[in-house]
Design an enzyme around this catalytic site. Sequence first.
Site, mmCIF file in Angstrom:
data_model
loop_
_atom_site.group_PDB
_atom_site.id
_atom_site.type_symbol
_atom_site.label_atom_id
_atom_site.label_comp_id
_atom_site.label_asym_id
_atom_site.label_seq_id
_atom_site.Cartn_x
_atom_site.Cartn_y
_atom_site.Cartn_z
ATOM 1 N N SER A 75 6.261 -5.375 -42.206
ATOM 2 C CA SER A 75 5.522 -4.236 -41.670
ATOM 3 C C SER A 75 6.489 -3.173 -41.137
ATOM 4 C CB SER A 75 4.525 -4.709 -40.613
ATOM 5 O OG SER A 75 3.594 -3.702 -40.298
ATOM 6 N N GLU A 82 -4.479 -4.110 -48.831
ATOM 7 C CA GLU A 82 -4.017 -3.524 -47.579
ATOM 8 C C GLU A 82 -3.758 -2.032 -47.742
ATOM 9 O OE1 GLU A 82 0.021 -4.312 -46.168
ATOM 10 O OE2 GLU A 82 0.159 -5.915 -47.661
ATOM 11 N N HIS A 113 -2.401 -7.735 -45.129
ATOM 12 C CA HIS A 113 -1.116 -7.332 -44.556
ATOM 13 C C HIS A 113 -0.341 -8.542 -44.016
ATOM 14 C CE1 HIS A 113 1.571 -4.338 -42.829
ATOM 15 N NE2 HIS A 113 1.469 -4.893 -41.637
#
Length: 302
Positions: free
Chosen positions: A149, A244, A274
């Site tokens: 991320s 996502e 995610h």
Amino acid sequence: MTTIHPLSSEDAAFVAAMRQAAAAHKGAPLGPEARPMFDAMMASTPAAAGIRVEPGTVGGIPGFWLRLEKVTSTSRILHLHGGGYVLGSAQAAIGFASQIANRAGADTFVPNYRLAPEHPFPAAIDDTVAAYRGLVAEGAERIVVSGESAGGGLALALLSFLSAEKDTLQPAGAAVMSPWTDLTLTGSTYETRAEADPIFTKDVFKGFVAAYLNGVDATDPKASPLYARLEGLPPVRIDVGDDEVLLDDSIRYADRARAAGTEVSLSIWTGMPHVFQASIGQLNAAEQSVDAIAAFLRQRLA
């Protein structure tokens, strides 16, 4: 190379249950008050066996060492946790990072880089650079970077920064999961995956941007590696879920990096949300993805 991984029936059932459980909280704002909840969620990833955890400081940045038994190599992994630059911690990431470290076979440092809004941009990337250079100063002869991320975005920003600065020891490669590469939030999948994403909405990322950038241009390459110089980088592996809103951040980065001559392998996992790799032990796809990531890193460290 781009690989599309199919969704297994076993994983489909787990993801459906997760989607139902998360539905009531989808799109909820995630400020500093959410740190305990986020850390508890990330800390639920089981730790790998045979890993010794040691608090440490590298390059002036506190964090945790994940030490393997009977490893004498000077190769190192720098793992960068996610959380939108507002959430997350090195301690909560230990279990997840240990799964990569154990499979890749290298001691790993997880830095506790500073978080926004208390420490806005460029605190996170400055701490990341300091930790990397600290590993070099301590004698690491080969370093790879991993992250998920926002941590994936930091890893890619680090590659371009070190290349531009012509650091003596460049990373040997990077493996990133669902990287946030574009803080301008212009990816098409904010719309096309708005319903499919079980967790995030564009507004959640707008909140992260406001807290982290604090008015700085979102195209700054140290914030958004999509706009960085991508020539001359080491090989990169990207794993991302098809369900996502950040999917396009991976696709566009891979396309631009390849056009610049960088070797990029992109794996898109059908039906996955995610950073699905954090559900290792529950999702077959998570196990397969982490195994492939570790094999890539092990090859780059050889």
